[in-house]
Design an enzyme around this catalytic site. Structure first.
Site, PDB file in Angstrom:
ATOM      1  N   TRP A   1      36.986  35.742 -12.826  1.00 37.73           N
ATOM      2  CA  TRP A   1      38.340  35.207 -13.031  1.00 37.73           C
ATOM      3  C   TRP A   1      38.686  34.099 -12.047  1.00 37.73           C
ATOM      4  O   TRP A   1      39.517  33.228 -12.326  1.00 37.73           O
ATOM      5  CB  TRP A   1      39.382  36.328 -12.973  1.00 37.73           C
ATOM      6  CG  TRP A   1      39.421  37.098 -11.680  1.00 37.73           C
ATOM      7  CD1 TRP A   1      38.773  38.258 -11.392  1.00 37.73           C
ATOM      8  CD2 TRP A   1      40.138  36.755 -10.478  1.00 37.73           C
ATOM      9  NE1 TRP A   1      39.037  38.667 -10.102  1.00 37.73           N
ATOM     10  CE2 TRP A   1      39.874  37.762  -9.517  1.00 37.73           C
ATOM     11  CE3 TRP A   1      40.979  35.707 -10.128  1.00 37.73           C
ATOM     12  CZ2 TRP A   1      40.411  37.749  -8.232  1.00 37.73           C
ATOM     13  CZ3 TRP A   1      41.523  35.688  -8.846  1.00 37.73           C
ATOM     14  CH2 TRP A   1      41.244  36.691  -7.908  1.00 37.73           C
TER      15      TRP A   1
ATOM     16  N   GLU B   1      61.310  38.034 -17.471  1.00 39.49           N
ATOM     17  CA  GLU B   1      60.185  37.133 -17.168  1.00 39.49           C
ATOM     18  C   GLU B   1      60.379  36.527 -15.777  1.00 39.49           C
ATOM     19  O   GLU B   1      59.423  36.352 -15.019  1.00 39.49           O
ATOM     20  CB  GLU B   1      60.053  36.027 -18.220  1.00 39.49           C
ATOM     21  CG  GLU B   1      59.639  36.545 -19.588  1.00 39.49           C
ATOM     22  CD  GLU B   1      58.319  37.319 -19.579  1.00 39.49           C
ATOM     23  OE1 GLU B   1      57.383  36.916 -18.862  1.00 39.49           O
ATOM     24  OE2 GLU B   1      58.226  38.336 -20.269  1.00 39.49           O
TER      25      GLU B   1
ATOM     26  N   TRP C   1      29.867  39.991 -13.176  1.00 38.77           N
ATOM     27  CA  TRP C   1      30.226  38.727 -13.828  1.00 38.77           C
ATOM     28  C   TRP C   1      28.955  37.957 -14.163  1.00 38.77           C
ATOM     29  O   TRP C   1      27.949  38.061 -13.452  1.00 38.77           O
ATOM     30  CB  TRP C   1      31.087  37.867 -12.898  1.00 38.77           C
ATOM     31  CG  TRP C   1      32.333  38.540 -12.403  1.00 38.77           C
ATOM     32  CD1 TRP C   1      32.589  38.934 -11.130  1.00 38.77           C
ATOM     33  CD2 TRP C   1      33.487  38.907 -13.168  1.00 38.77           C
ATOM     34  NE1 TRP C   1      33.828  39.519 -11.048  1.00 38.77           N
ATOM     35  CE2 TRP C   1      34.408  39.514 -12.293  1.00 38.77           C
ATOM     36  CE3 TRP C   1      33.840  38.780 -14.516  1.00 38.77           C
ATOM     37  CZ2 TRP C   1      35.649  39.989 -12.702  1.00 38.77           C
ATOM     38  CZ3 TRP C   1      35.075  39.249 -14.926  1.00 38.77           C
ATOM     39  CH2 TRP C   1      35.960  39.846 -14.033  1.00 38.77           C
TER      40      TRP C   1
ATOM     41  N   TRP D   1      58.988  38.869 -13.555  1.00 45.73           N
ATOM     42  CA  TRP D   1      57.526  38.796 -13.350  1.00 45.73           C
ATOM     43  C   TRP D   1      57.184  37.814 -12.234  1.00 45.73           C
ATOM     44  O   TRP D   1      56.264  38.027 -11.449  1.00 45.73           O
ATOM     45  CB  TRP D   1      56.806  38.398 -14.645  1.00 45.73           C
ATOM     46  CG  TRP D   1      56.472  39.589 -15.484  1.00 45.73           C
ATOM     47  CD1 TRP D   1      57.182  40.077 -16.538  1.00 45.73           C
ATOM     48  CD2 TRP D   1      55.343  40.476 -15.310  1.00 45.73           C
ATOM     49  NE1 TRP D   1      56.563  41.202 -17.042  1.00 45.73           N
ATOM     50  CE2 TRP D   1      55.437  41.467 -16.301  1.00 45.73           C
ATOM     51  CE3 TRP D   1      54.276  40.516 -14.422  1.00 45.73           C
ATOM     52  CZ2 TRP D   1      54.498  42.497 -16.432  1.00 45.73           C
ATOM     53  CZ3 TRP D   1      53.336  41.537 -14.542  1.00 45.73           C
ATOM     54  CH2 TRP D   1      53.454  42.512 -15.541  1.00 45.73           C
TER      55      TRP D   1
ATOM     56  N   ASN E   1      52.378  30.469 -22.693  1.00 47.17           N
ATOM     57  CA  ASN E   1      51.938  31.728 -22.079  1.00 47.17           C
ATOM     58  C   ASN E   1      50.995  32.535 -22.963  1.00 47.17           C
ATOM     59  O   ASN E   1      49.985  33.064 -22.505  1.00 47.17           O
ATOM     60  CB  ASN E   1      53.145  32.575 -21.700  1.00 47.17           C
ATOM     61  CG  ASN E   1      52.714  33.884 -21.056  1.00 47.17           C
ATOM     62  OD1 ASN E   1      52.010  33.876 -20.050  1.00 47.17           O
ATOM     63  ND2 ASN E   1      53.102  34.996 -21.650  1.00 47.17           N
TER      64      ASN E   1
ATOM     65  N   TRP F   1      45.879  35.864 -13.571  1.00 42.71           N
ATOM     66  CA  TRP F   1      44.429  35.895 -13.845  1.00 42.71           C
ATOM     67  C   TRP F   1      43.890  37.292 -13.620  1.00 42.71           C
ATOM     68  O   TRP F   1      43.090  37.806 -14.403  1.00 42.71           O
ATOM     69  CB  TRP F   1      43.687  34.850 -13.002  1.00 42.71           C
ATOM     70  CG  TRP F   1      43.653  33.535 -13.713  1.00 42.71           C
ATOM     71  CD1 TRP F   1      44.525  32.499 -13.550  1.00 42.71           C
ATOM     72  CD2 TRP F   1      42.742  33.140 -14.750  1.00 42.71           C
ATOM     73  NE1 TRP F   1      44.205  31.479 -14.418  1.00 42.71           N
ATOM     74  CE2 TRP F   1      43.110  31.844 -15.161  1.00 42.71           C
ATOM     75  CE3 TRP F   1      41.647  33.745 -15.360  1.00 42.71           C
ATOM     76  CZ2 TRP F   1      42.425  31.148 -16.159  1.00 42.71           C
ATOM     77  CZ3 TRP F   1      40.967  33.061 -16.361  1.00 42.71           C
ATOM     78  CH2 TRP F   1      41.349  31.772 -16.754  1.00 42.71           C
TER      79      TRP F   1
HETATM   80  P1  FAD Z   1      59.506  31.217 -19.792  1.00 43.86           P
HETATM   81  O1  FAD Z   1      58.968  32.098 -20.831  1.00 43.86           O
HETATM   82  O2  FAD Z   1      60.680  30.389 -20.124  1.00 43.86           O
HETATM   83  O3  FAD Z   1      59.820  32.151 -18.533  1.00 43.86           O
HETATM   84  C1  FAD Z   1      60.777  31.779 -17.526  1.00 43.86           C
HETATM   85  C2  FAD Z   1      60.143  31.795 -16.166  1.00 43.86           C
HETATM   86  O4  FAD Z   1      59.691  33.107 -15.850  1.00 43.86           O
HETATM   87  C3  FAD Z   1      58.907  30.917 -16.046  1.00 43.86           C
HETATM   88  O5  FAD Z   1      59.269  29.580 -15.821  1.00 43.86           O
HETATM   89  C4  FAD Z   1      58.190  31.555 -14.868  1.00 43.86           C
HETATM   90  O6  FAD Z   1      58.735  31.143 -13.636  1.00 43.86           O
HETATM   91  C5  FAD Z   1      58.507  33.036 -15.063  1.00 43.86           C
HETATM   92  N1  FAD Z   1      57.414  33.705 -15.773  1.00 43.86           N
HETATM   93  C6  FAD Z   1      57.269  33.871 -17.103  1.00 43.86           C
HETATM   94  N2  FAD Z   1      56.157  34.593 -17.376  1.00 43.86           N
HETATM   95  C7  FAD Z   1      55.578  34.874 -16.189  1.00 43.86           C
HETATM   96  C8  FAD Z   1      54.416  35.577 -15.790  1.00 43.86           C
HETATM   97  N3  FAD Z   1      53.598  36.163 -16.676  1.00 43.86           N
HETATM   98  N4  FAD Z   1      54.134  35.651 -14.475  1.00 43.86           N
HETATM   99  C9  FAD Z   1      54.929  35.092 -13.545  1.00 43.86           C
HETATM  100  N5  FAD Z   1      56.055  34.416 -13.854  1.00 43.86           N
HETATM  101  C10 FAD Z   1      56.377  34.305 -15.157  1.00 43.86           C
HETATM  102  N6  FAD Z   1      53.168  30.879 -14.262  1.00 43.86           N
HETATM  103  C11 FAD Z   1      53.467  30.022 -13.261  1.00 43.86           C
HETATM  104  O7  FAD Z   1      54.654  29.748 -13.022  1.00 43.86           O
HETATM  105  N7  FAD Z   1      52.476  29.459 -12.505  1.00 43.86           N
HETATM  106  C12 FAD Z   1      51.159  29.720 -12.728  1.00 43.86           C
HETATM  107  O8  FAD Z   1      50.305  29.202 -12.004  1.00 43.86           O
HETATM  108  C13 FAD Z   1      50.823  30.588 -13.806  1.00 43.86           C
HETATM  109  N8  FAD Z   1      49.522  30.853 -14.112  1.00 43.86           N
HETATM  110  C14 FAD Z   1      49.226  31.703 -15.160  1.00 43.86           C
HETATM  111  C15 FAD Z   1      47.880  31.989 -15.452  1.00 43.86           C
HETATM  112  C16 FAD Z   1      47.560  32.826 -16.511  1.00 43.86           C
HETATM  113  C17 FAD Z   1      46.112  33.153 -16.809  1.00 43.86           C
HETATM  114  C18 FAD Z   1      48.580  33.383 -17.294  1.00 43.86           C
HETATM  115  C19 FAD Z   1      48.247  34.305 -18.442  1.00 43.86           C
HETATM  116  C20 FAD Z   1      49.907  33.130 -17.008  1.00 43.86           C
HETATM  117  C21 FAD Z   1      50.253  32.287 -15.941  1.00 43.86           C
HETATM  118  N9  FAD Z   1      51.598  31.999 -15.620  1.00 43.86           N
HETATM  119  C22 FAD Z   1      51.889  31.169 -14.568  1.00 43.86           C
HETATM  120  C23 FAD Z   1      52.696  32.730 -16.278  1.00 43.86           C
HETATM  121  C24 FAD Z   1      53.321  32.081 -17.528  1.00 43.86           C
HETATM  122  O9  FAD Z   1      52.327  31.697 -18.423  1.00 43.86           O
HETATM  123  C25 FAD Z   1      54.193  30.874 -17.189  1.00 43.86           C
HETATM  124  O10 FAD Z   1      55.105  31.190 -16.159  1.00 43.86           O
HETATM  125  C26 FAD Z   1      55.001  30.429 -18.406  1.00 43.86           C
HETATM  126  O11 FAD Z   1      54.153  30.153 -19.492  1.00 43.86           O
HETATM  127  C27 FAD Z   1      55.794  29.199 -18.047  1.00 43.86           C
HETATM  128  O12 FAD Z   1      56.469  28.690 -19.143  1.00 43.86           O
HETATM  129  P2  FAD Z   1      58.057  28.772 -19.242  1.00 43.86           P
HETATM  130  O13 FAD Z   1      58.655  28.193 -17.997  1.00 43.86           O
HETATM  131  O14 FAD Z   1      58.450  28.153 -20.518  1.00 43.86           O
HETATM  132  O15 FAD Z   1      58.286  30.327 -19.251  1.00 43.86           O
END
Ligand code: FAD
Length: 476
Positions: A370, A285, A316, A288, A352, A393
């Site tokens: 979006w 993650e 859209w 990602w 997420n 997005w």
């Molecule tokens: P954990 O599950 O603990 O993951 C650890 C770290 O991995 C996160 O803190 C983050 O830095 C990174 N990560 C995890 N999933 C993703 C992902 N899909 N994409 C990129 N990095 C990821 N994340 C953001 O940090 N900023 C945003 O503005 C953002 N906008 C989002 C918009 C949408 C529509 C969606 C579907 C997802 C978005 N995310 C975003 C990705 C993800 O939802 C969050 O990073 C995650 O929920 C953060 O919670 P956590 O720190 O507990 O994640």
């Protein structure tokens, strides 16, 4: 300039920490009088203004950073304005000879940094820039053909094969005191409160303050709590919005309050023999996050332009203000979407899985562009990130890199039955549904009496069909 007159300047940006901050460590090691500056730049061309929730976070993060710097014998100088001009002013005031920063990856930010570098080179100021916020800088990971990656799995494989991730730098024991101006005074800084980063009338930040501890201490605490607890069950826990199964590190990573190198090292130290599979999923993650920055670096207009140009023809729908408000305020009549949107409003964060469902509802069931959802998230998320927000997005919309295929339309009812089966998460954010049992709560419109909760805004089967039709016309 004689070496006795030499002074250093560290310019902090999205790296609001003392731990593993190579710019700061490098300046400390030089031992010259040291000024540390943060510039609120809302004026340089192309810099995206912060949203409300990140402004709130930034205020508290800077307050925490200023206190940590003072503990080390230093001080945080705050200035506001177009960053290149402000750096030149501060450099003149403190007779800077050595300038340090950690690198940034967005185009407007890189443009500012290039301007400062060119000025410094022409003025005899030595610039030292460092890798601090990404494990793999975007230009270092290339496909066999020499281009950028478009698909996550081979990207991450290439990252992992790239070589050892460096060890984090330790916090400097002491920092040199700041450089004085000609007359012996410290350069004047601005007062954090005068930046008005906090919401007033109304102050909607109570839920944020109850949920988060911005700053490095809070970040390291989150990391330790996660690795001590949910990490080893992350593979399943991360899908359940009603439990704290994820790290909630995202806003801390967004502001650089914790370094990804520190996270990487902590994982290795906790699991020295073999990294458990679930923790490996967590690491991917983080991958990602790296991938999103790789995409933004190679596609600077990711927040405004479809990554896949065929989506420029996508039809859209124009939403009515009532429909948009229903989504924003968590009143669509679909509990999972509504719980997520209310969690976002109250805490500045959304789980997420629910982000995916709420975003899919907007772009697929309502067929909204979006960019409308991206902007709302930008304004309301404490982790709103210039790369991750648009990349995700676009992933949901199908217009992005390695995107979810257009026919993948999240069904919010099936999703909540599967991932919040007893309805605990739904009840937490939608008090109107508190009286419904674990079966009825996923489809409240079938229950006899649910006062105050709206009927579904649109039907799922017909909007799903409409989305599939609209997407299929792209292929014509
Ligand atoms: P954990 O599950 O603990 O993951 C650890 C770290 O991995 C996160 O803190 C983050 O830095 C990174 N990560 C995890 N999933 C993703 C992902 N899909 N994409 C990129 N990095 C990821 N994340 C953001 O940090 N900023 C945003 O503005 C953002 N906008 C989002 C918009 C949408 C529509 C969606 C579907 C997802 C978005 N995310 C975003 C990705 C993800 O939802 C969050 O990073 C995650 O929920 C953060 O919670 P956590 O720190 O507990 O994640």
């Amino acid at each position: 300039m004689a070496s006795s007159d030499a002074t250093s300047l560290v310019w902090l940006r999205d790296d609001l920490r003392l731990d593993d901050n190579p710019a700061l460590t490098g300046a400390a090691a030089l031992g010259l009088p040291l000024t540390v500056v943060f510039i609120l730049d809302e004026e340089s061309a192309g810099i995206r203004p912060l949203g409300g929730a990140t402004r709130w976070w930034l205020h508290h993060s800077l307050a925490a950073l200023a206190a940590s710097l003072e503990n080390k014998g230093s001080r945080l100088l705050l200035r506001r304005g177009p960053a290149a001009a402000v750096i030149k002013e501060v450099a003149a005031e403190t007779a800077v000879t050595h300038l340090f920063w950690n690198r940034r990856y967005g185009l407007p930010e890189r443009t500012v940094d290039a301007e400062v570098k060119a000025w410094a080179d022409g003025s005899g100021v030595h610039v030292s820039s460092h890798q601090a916020n990404l494990l793999f800088e975007p230009w270092t990971i290339r496909t066999g053909a020499g281009g950028p990656y478009k698909v996550f799995t081979p990207f991450w494989r290439a990252c992992l094969a790239h070589g050892e991730v460096r060890d984090p730098h330790e916090v400097p024991l002491q920092l040199p005191s700041p450089a004085l101006k000609g007359g012996g005074a410290l350069p004047a800084g601005e007062d954090l409160d005068s930046w008005n980063l906090l919401p007033r009338s109304p102050d909607w930040s109570g839920g944020l303050a109850d949920t988060w501890e911005p700053g490095e201490k809070g970040a390291l605490r989150r990391l330790a709590d996660f690795l001590d607890g949910p990490a080893e069950d992350y593979g399943t826990g991360r899908n359940v919005p009603g439990v704290e199964g994820t790290s909630r590190l995202s806003p801390h990573l967004r502001f650089g309050e914790v370094s990804p190198f520190r996270v990487w090292r902590e994982i290795r130290e906790r699991f020295p023999r073999k990294i458990p599979a679930d923790v490996g999923i967590f690491r991917s993650e983080l991958g990602w996050r790296e991938f999103c920055w790789h995409l933004l670096y190679n596609n600077p207009e990711l927040a405004t332009r479809n990554y896949r140009p065929e989506f420029d023809r996508f039809e859209w729908q124009q939403l009515s203000s009532g429909e948009l408000q229903a989504w924003q305020q968590g009143r669509t009549g679909y509990p999972l979407v509504d719980a997520g949107m209310r969690q976002l409003w109250q805490t500045g964060w959304m789980h997420n899985r629910v982000r995916m469902a709420a975003a899919s509802f907007l772009v697929k069931n309502l067929l909204a562009d979006w960019r409308i959802g991206e902007q709302w998230f930008w304004d309301t998320l404490v982790d709103a990130d210039a790369a991750s927000n648009p990349a995700n997005w676009q992933w949901v919309a199908g217009s992005g890199a390695d995107a979810s295929p257009y026919f993948r339309i999240f069904n919010p009812v099936t999703q909540s039955r599967k991932f919040d089966s007893a309805g605990g998460y739904l009840r937490q954010y939608i008090p109107e549904l508190a009286g419904l049992d674990g079966k009825a709560i996923h489809e409240p419109w079938k229950a006899a009496n649910v006062p105050g909760y709206p009927a579904p805004l649109v039907g799922l089967p017909e909007t799903r069909e409409r989305a599939l039709d609209t997407y299929s016309r792209l292929k014509d």
